[in-house]
Design a protein around this motif. Structure first.
Motif, PDB file in Angstrom:
ATOM      1  N   PHE A  33     -11.864   1.986  -4.301  1.00  0.00           N
ATOM      2  CA  PHE A  33     -12.900   1.488  -5.205  1.00  0.00           C
ATOM      3  C   PHE A  33     -12.700   0.075  -5.749  1.00  0.00           C
ATOM      4  O   PHE A  33     -13.614  -0.467  -6.351  1.00  0.00           O
ATOM      5  N   VAL A  34     -11.533  -0.515  -5.584  1.00  0.00           N
ATOM      6  CA  VAL A  34     -11.263  -1.810  -6.205  1.00  0.00           C
ATOM      7  C   VAL A  34     -11.185  -2.893  -5.127  1.00  0.00           C
ATOM      8  O   VAL A  34     -10.544  -2.707  -4.103  1.00  0.00           O
ATOM      9  N   ASP A  35     -11.834  -4.012  -5.399  1.00  0.00           N
ATOM     10  CA  ASP A  35     -11.789  -5.142  -4.478  1.00  0.00           C
ATOM     11  C   ASP A  35     -11.231  -6.384  -5.156  1.00  0.00           C
ATOM     12  O   ASP A  35     -11.740  -7.486  -4.987  1.00  0.00           O
ATOM     13  N   GLN A  37      -7.922  -8.820  -5.798  1.00  0.00           N
ATOM     14  CA  GLN A  37      -6.601  -9.199  -5.319  1.00  0.00           C
ATOM     15  C   GLN A  37      -5.557  -9.026  -6.421  1.00  0.00           C
ATOM     16  O   GLN A  37      -4.468  -8.523  -6.176  1.00  0.00           O
ATOM     17  N   PHE A  38      -5.896  -9.421  -7.639  1.00  0.00           N
ATOM     18  CA  PHE A  38      -4.954  -9.332  -8.749  1.00  0.00           C
ATOM     19  C   PHE A  38      -4.554  -7.884  -9.022  1.00  0.00           C
ATOM     20  O   PHE A  38      -3.375  -7.579  -9.207  1.00  0.00           O
ATOM     21  N   ILE A  39      -5.527  -6.986  -9.053  1.00  0.00           N
ATOM     22  CA  ILE A  39      -5.237  -5.578  -9.342  1.00  0.00           C
ATOM     23  C   ILE A  39      -4.378  -4.981  -8.231  1.00  0.00           C
ATOM     24  O   ILE A  39      -3.433  -4.238  -8.503  1.00  0.00           O
ATOM     25  N   LEU A  40      -4.667  -5.309  -6.997  1.00  0.00           N
ATOM     26  CA  LEU A  40      -3.883  -4.786  -5.872  1.00  0.00           C
ATOM     27  C   LEU A  40      -2.442  -5.269  -5.937  1.00  0.00           C
ATOM     28  O   LEU A  40      -1.510  -4.472  -5.820  1.00  0.00           O
ATOM     29  N   GLN A  41      -2.237  -6.543  -6.150  1.00  0.00           N
ATOM     30  CA  GLN A  41      -0.874  -7.075  -6.213  1.00  0.00           C
ATOM     31  C   GLN A  41      -0.160  -6.619  -7.483  1.00  0.00           C
ATOM     32  O   GLN A  41       1.050  -6.383  -7.458  1.00  0.00           O
ATOM     33  N   ALA A  42      -0.888  -6.463  -8.573  1.00  0.00           N
ATOM     34  CA  ALA A  42      -0.278  -5.932  -9.801  1.00  0.00           C
ATOM     35  C   ALA A  42       0.146  -4.482  -9.601  1.00  0.00           C
ATOM     36  O   ALA A  42       1.192  -4.058 -10.112  1.00  0.00           O
ATOM     37  N   PHE A  43      -0.628  -3.725  -8.842  1.00  0.00           N
ATOM     38  CA  PHE A  43      -0.246  -2.334  -8.572  1.00  0.00           C
ATOM     39  C   PHE A  43       1.019  -2.274  -7.727  1.00  0.00           C
ATOM     40  O   PHE A  43       1.894  -1.442  -7.970  1.00  0.00           O
ATOM     41  N   ILE A  44       1.137  -3.146  -6.736  1.00  0.00           N
ATOM     42  CA  ILE A  44       2.352  -3.178  -5.920  1.00  0.00           C
ATOM     43  C   ILE A  44       3.560  -3.505  -6.805  1.00  0.00           C
ATOM     44  O   ILE A  44       4.607  -2.872  -6.698  1.00  0.00           O
ATOM     45  N   SER A  45       3.401  -4.447  -7.704  1.00  0.00           N
ATOM     46  CA  SER A  45       4.497  -4.780  -8.624  1.00  0.00           C
ATOM     47  C   SER A  45       4.781  -3.629  -9.583  1.00  0.00           C
ATOM     48  O   SER A  45       5.932  -3.382  -9.949  1.00  0.00           O
ATOM     49  N   SER A  46       3.743  -2.918  -9.992  1.00  0.00           N
ATOM     50  CA  SER A  46       3.948  -1.797 -10.914  1.00  0.00           C
ATOM     51  C   SER A  46       4.689  -0.644 -10.251  1.00  0.00           C
ATOM     52  O   SER A  46       5.354   0.132 -10.943  1.00  0.00           O
ATOM     53  N   ILE A 106      -1.110   0.596   4.316  1.00  0.00           N
ATOM     54  CA  ILE A 106      -2.410   1.276   4.288  1.00  0.00           C
ATOM     55  C   ILE A 106      -3.516   0.303   3.899  1.00  0.00           C
ATOM     56  O   ILE A 106      -4.603   0.308   4.494  1.00  0.00           O
ATOM     57  N   VAL A 107      -3.247  -0.555   2.927  1.00  0.00           N
ATOM     58  CA  VAL A 107      -4.247  -1.549   2.513  1.00  0.00           C
ATOM     59  C   VAL A 107      -4.562  -2.490   3.668  1.00  0.00           C
ATOM     60  O   VAL A 107      -5.736  -2.771   3.953  1.00  0.00           O
ATOM     61  N   VAL A 108      -3.532  -2.979   4.346  1.00  0.00           N
ATOM     62  CA  VAL A 108      -3.755  -3.901   5.464  1.00  0.00           C
ATOM     63  C   VAL A 108      -4.484  -3.178   6.602  1.00  0.00           C
ATOM     64  O   VAL A 108      -5.358  -3.750   7.251  1.00  0.00           O
ATOM     65  N   PHE A 109      -4.159  -1.916   6.830  1.00  0.00           N
ATOM     66  CA  PHE A 109      -4.815  -1.154   7.897  1.00  0.00           C
ATOM     67  C   PHE A 109      -6.305  -0.987   7.621  1.00  0.00           C
ATOM     68  O   PHE A 109      -7.134  -1.171   8.510  1.00  0.00           O
ATOM     69  N   PHE A 110      -6.659  -0.636   6.381  1.00  0.00           N
ATOM     70  CA  PHE A 110      -8.066  -0.378   6.070  1.00  0.00           C
ATOM     71  C   PHE A 110      -8.856  -1.637   5.723  1.00  0.00           C
ATOM     72  O   PHE A 110     -10.034  -1.721   6.043  1.00  0.00           O
TER      73      PHE A 110
END
Length: 186
Positions: A33-35, A37-46, A106-110
């Protein structure tokens, strides 16, 4: 040493299982549901930060169960006790790396590399920054734990996070400063 290492792993196991479940649900939500970049990279750091903090907070179980009093009376040096806890932390750091790599794959795949401006270089930079932050945070914590004792572990976590962030910002600033000077000289 092996017994102390396994004790640290088992104390952390339940909280990490729950944390991985929560991270999985949040990760699926972010992928679906999220598009941003900041949220995705923040989640990886989290992923790195949450598993690191959870592994370090498990030291509080030693205090509540009075295990640390028994642990100190064992015929091993305090150094060996801290080393076993640090090795357990490294184990959980490897688990967080595997989870972050899986999520990123998974993110890169989808969705492709659309969230990473420089492709694989951006991903590696994010991972190296997160791993180095976790290691610096942990090493500061265990040095403080060794010097001050278990009773002050809650305060140590907060102090070590602040010191680790300050160290990382200083390194990033100095690297950026040195790269600017090279450009000016050219």
């Amino acid at each position: 040493m092996k017994g102390l290492f396994l004790d640290s792993i088992y104390k952390t196991m339940d909280s990490i299982k729950l944390l991985i479940l929560v991270l999985f649900v949040i990760g699926v939500g972010i992928i679906g549901f999220v598009d941003s970049q900041f949220i995705l990279q923040a989640f990886i750091s989290s992923i790195f930060l949450s598993i690191s903090v959870s592994a370090l907070i498990s030291v509080r179980k030693d205090i509540s169960s009075k295990w640390y009093k028994y642990e100190i009376s064992l015929p091993v040096d305090r150094k060996v006790i801290v080393e076993s806890k640090f090795l357990a932390f490294l184990f959980w750091l490897v688990v967080s790396i595997v989870l972050a790599v899986g999520f990123t794959g998974i993110v890169v795949f989808f969705k492709g590399y659309q969230y990473f401006d420089f492709g694989m270089r951006d991903i590696l930079t994010l991972f190296f920054l997160d791993v180095s932050f976790s290691l610096s945070f942990c090493s500061l914590f265990y040095v403080g734990l060794y010097l001050l004792g278990l009773e002050k572990c809650d305060v140590l976590v907060i102090i070590c996070i602040i010191l680790a962030v300050a160290c990382m910002l200083a390194v990033i600033y100095l690297l950026n400063l040195s790269s600017r000077e090279k450009v000016v000289l050219l």
